[in-house]
Each structure stands twice: as structure tokens, then as C-alpha cells.
Design an enzyme around this catalytic site. Structure first.
Site, short mmCIF file in Angstrom:
data_model
loop_
_atom_site.label_atom_id
_atom_site.label_comp_id
_atom_site.label_asym_id
_atom_site.label_seq_id
_atom_site.Cartn_x
_atom_site.Cartn_y
_atom_site.Cartn_z
N HIS A 68 3.00 -2.43 -5.02
CA HIS A 68 2.91 -3.17 -3.79
C HIS A 68 2.03 -2.98 -3.03
O HIS A 68 2.01 -1.33 -2.70
CB HIS A 68 4.37 -4.00 -3.43
CG HIS A 68 4.91 -2.40 -2.95
ND1 HIS A 68 4.86 -1.94 -1.52
CD2 HIS A 68 5.86 -2.14 -3.60
CE1 HIS A 68 5.68 -0.90 -1.06
NE2 HIS A 68 7.02 -0.74 -1.81
N ASP A 175 4.14 5.89 -1.32
CA ASP A 175 4.66 4.21 -2.15
C ASP A 175 4.01 3.08 -1.25
O ASP A 175 4.22 2.95 0.52
CB ASP A 175 6.91 4.30 -1.41
CG ASP A 175 7.24 3.00 -1.20
OD1 ASP A 175 6.87 2.58 -1.57
OD2 ASP A 175 8.44 3.18 -0.44
N GLU A 204 6.87 -6.87 0.27
CA GLU A 204 7.77 -6.20 -0.38
C GLU A 204 8.23 -5.51 0.35
O GLU A 204 9.81 -5.58 -0.06
CB GLU A 204 7.23 -4.82 -1.55
CG GLU A 204 8.39 -4.66 -2.32
CD GLU A 204 9.20 -3.30 -1.30
OE1 GLU A 204 9.90 -3.19 -2.38
OE2 GLU A 204 8.45 -2.67 -0.79
N GLU A 205 8.16 -4.94 1.15
CA GLU A 205 8.83 -3.88 2.69
C GLU A 205 9.88 -4.57 2.97
O GLU A 205 11.04 -4.08 3.79
CB GLU A 205 7.96 -2.93 3.72
CG GLU A 205 7.36 -1.83 2.73
CD GLU A 205 8.21 -1.03 2.19
OE1 GLU A 205 9.36 -0.76 1.57
OE2 GLU A 205 7.73 0.18 1.64
N ASP A 227 7.64 0.66 -8.86
CA ASP A 227 7.78 1.27 -7.28
C ASP A 227 8.29 2.84 -7.34
O ASP A 227 8.87 3.27 -8.61
CB ASP A 227 8.53 0.41 -6.86
CG ASP A 227 8.15 0.31 -5.15
OD1 ASP A 227 7.94 0.69 -4.77
OD2 ASP A 227 8.67 -0.82 -4.42
N HIS A 307 9.60 7.45 2.94
CA HIS A 307 9.62 6.32 3.76
C HIS A 307 8.94 7.76 5.01
O HIS A 307 9.68 6.47 6.85
CB HIS A 307 10.47 5.68 3.96
CG HIS A 307 10.72 4.43 3.49
ND1 HIS A 307 10.43 2.89 4.39
CD2 HIS A 307 9.79 3.46 2.29
CE1 HIS A 307 10.72 1.89 3.46
NE2 HIS A 307 10.10 2.38 2.00
#
Length: 332
Positions: A68, A175, A204-205, A227, A307
Site C-alpha cells: 500500500h 510502513d 489501506e490504513e 506489509d 506508526h
């Protein structure tokens, strides 16, 4: 310093490109350039996924390979009369990391630097509380308008990077830009046995939206997601940076196909590529294909501080992931 099979400066450049969920166009353009193929061979679907199909030597099967493009960040939700910007989270923001952050606001006309402030200890005793707003130095709403800022402009953390002890790269948006980079590198050099559909997905998130759009078009024999794997928890104390790529055996949304996972482990051992197996939370793009009856597997590298503004990977793990995925596609 070890000579790697890839140029990590290209990965850094890809991470530097801003692109929250729903605004991945800059990332898509960067990837299109990095691929180095004719534009006529690239497709962009209605939601914004970038697709590159590569024929195989046999074409008996079709593999869909996804990573992604989007990253966590914010959208501007309101321009306040005091010149501050109220923002809405995009994806899983770690709230405690926000105070004292540098950010950038991407407008129709350019980029505006800003900060998310912090409350000094001198004022906490007076009951001053942290407020999640972006300060761009404007005195009022009119100055925000003069700067070109509007509701629905997007905001990302200002990007910087550090190469630690030669092998560790720390940077925002690894990420899943490391996954996007993996697909680029593999597509450049692989001679696959089966047809491979390389897909760089959007949103995606915020709910695997791009992958769900792909699931309405493709019905592959195998779906693979590249991922992140959040490491360094009690659940995954055995997973370490530097010990190889990871098979996400299962997470909150899906279970990797047992036979494919066993085959990949056997292949890794045969090729002398280190491999790890772990379980985690979250979901990947490949999980949406399970409901279509398509076997899936999720591959990753361990990511420390996932994240956050300082996500960290070991570049040796990434190199081994690229090697492993290339070998797999050549024989599957």
C-alpha cells in the site's frame, strides 16, 4: 560498509513523498517513474491503485502482489478564527507522540510548514492542556486563507531519516513504502513462472479500500501482501530485526495459507535466506481475498516503532525479502 543489491537512497526518496490515504497521487507518480517501464504498461484504476501486469514463463497461475502507498497523517477539518488548524486523524495515529511534532500542510498551491505544539511543564501546573491543532504561524483565519490553506488539505509529519549503525534505517512512512519498494525491485529483475499482477494500493490504513476494489476485478490463484510486522512485543519476543523477513502466520483478519507458508520456509532454507514466523494484530490487503476463496500469504520485515515518526527496519531484512520473493515467483 556492506554493498547491497539495492540503493537504499531510493527507498528514502520514496518514503519522503507525502501521501495520506486518499491522496496517494504523488506516491503513485514516483513509483511509476522508479519502475522505468513504458507508461502504456501501467494502469491506474478508478480508486487510484497502480497496476503493472507481468507475464510469466508458463502462465498456468496468476499471483496478485500488493503493497500500500498510503501513510498515516491528517486532513484539515476546520480553519479556526485564532489561526490554528483543526485536523482529523487518518489511520492509526499514536496520540502520545504528537506534542512537539513538525508537520507539513499540502495545499492546492504549495506546502506550508507547521507544528503541533506541546504544553511546557511551567504551564501544566496552571491547568493548560494539550490541544491537537496545527500552528502555521497565522494570527487568524484570514491569514490561513492567504496561505492557501483550506479544509480537506492533508497534513503529514515532516520527514527526516537516520541510518543507524550502517544497517538500520529509521524514518516515517516505512510502513508501507518498504513494501512498495520491494515490489519495484522484484518487478525489475524477476522472470516469474506465473503471471504476476503488481499492485500498489490506496487507502489501506482506513480499511483496505484499494484491495477491496482489486478484489472486484481480480480472482488470482494466490494473493500476497507485503506489509509491516510490528515487532518487539511479548507476543513476538522471538522476532528480531536483522534475523530475516517474516511470514505473518495470522493476524486479526486472516490466516496465511499453510501449504504456501511451508513452501516459502523450505525455499528460504534451500536458498540460505533467513526467515521468521510470527503472529500480530492488524490486517493486510491480502486478507480481503480470503472471502473470495483465494489463498493468501502476508510477508514482511520486522518494523520497530510502527506508526511513529521513527519507524525502523534492518536493511538486510529488506534485501533478504526481495531475494526470497524473487525466488518464490520464479518457481511458483
Amino acid at each position: 560498509m556492506k554493498r547491497r543489491l539495492f540503493d537504499h537512497s531510493e527507498l528514502i526518496e520514496l518514503c519522503e513523498v507525502p501521501g495520506v490515504s486518499g491522496r496517494e497521487e504523488r506516491v503513485r507518480e514516483k513509483i511509476s517513474v522508479m519502475l522505468g517501464v513504458e507508461k502504456s504498461k501501467l494502469q491506474t484504476d478508478k480508486i487510484g491503485n497502480l497496476i503493472f501486469e507481468k507475464e510469466g514463463l508458463a502462465n498456468e497461475k496468476e499471483v496478485l502482489l500488493m503493497a500500500h502507498m498510503d501513510e498515516i497523517g491528517f486532513y484539515v477539518s476546520s480553519l479556526r478564527s485564532d489561526g490554528k488548524l483543526e485536523v482529523k486523524n487518518v489511520g492509526g495515529i499514536i496520540e502520545e507522540t504528537l506534542p512537539g511534532s513538525f508537520v507539513q500542510v499540502f495545499t492546492k498551491t504549495g506546502v506550508v510548514d507547521g507544528v503541533i505544539g506541546a504544553v511546557p511543564p511551567h504551564l501544566k501546573a496552571d491547568g493548560v492542556a494539550f490541544e491537537k491543532v496545527v500552528d502555521v504561524g497565522a494570527k487568524n483565519r484570514d491569514e490561513l486563507v492567504e496561505l492557501g490553506i483550506d479544509v480537506m488539505d492533508f497534513v503529514v509529519f515532516r520527514k527526516t531519516f537516520a541510518l543507524l549503525n550502517n544497517d538500520y534505517l529509521a524514518m516515517r512512512s516505512l510502513d508501507d513504502r518498504f513494501g512498495c519498494f520491494t515490489l519495484i525491485e522484484v518487478s525489475r529483475g524477476v522472470n516469474p513462472r506465473s503471471k504476476v499482477v503488481f499492485a500498489w494500493t490506496v487507502q489501506e490504513e482506513v480499511g483496505l479500500r484499494g484491495a477491496k476494489a482489486l478484489a472486484s476485478i481480480y480472482n488470482p490463484d494466490l494473493a500476497i501482501a507485503i506489509d509491516s510486522f510490528a515487532c518487539c512485543s511479548k507476543q513476538n519476543a522471538h522476532i528480531e530485526l536483522g534475523k530475516g523477513p517474516v511470514i505473518r502466520a495470522f493476524d486479526n483478519s486472516s490466516i496465511s495459507n499453510y501449504e504456501v507458508a511451508k513452501f516459502i520456509v523450505s525455499l528460504a532454507n534451500k536458498e540460505g535466506i533467513p526467515i521468521q514466523i510470527g503472529t500480530t494484530g492488524g490486517a493486510t490487503d491480502a486478507s480481503v481475498f480470503v472471502e473470495k476463496g483465494v489463498p493468501m500469504i502476508a510477508l514482511s520485515v520486522p518494523v520497530r516503532y510502527l506508526h511513529s515518526q521513527v519507524e525502523m527496519i534492518n536493511l538486510n531484512d529488506l534485501e533478504n525479502l526481495i531475494k526470497l520473493l524473487t525466488k518464490f515467483l520464479e518457481v511458483f
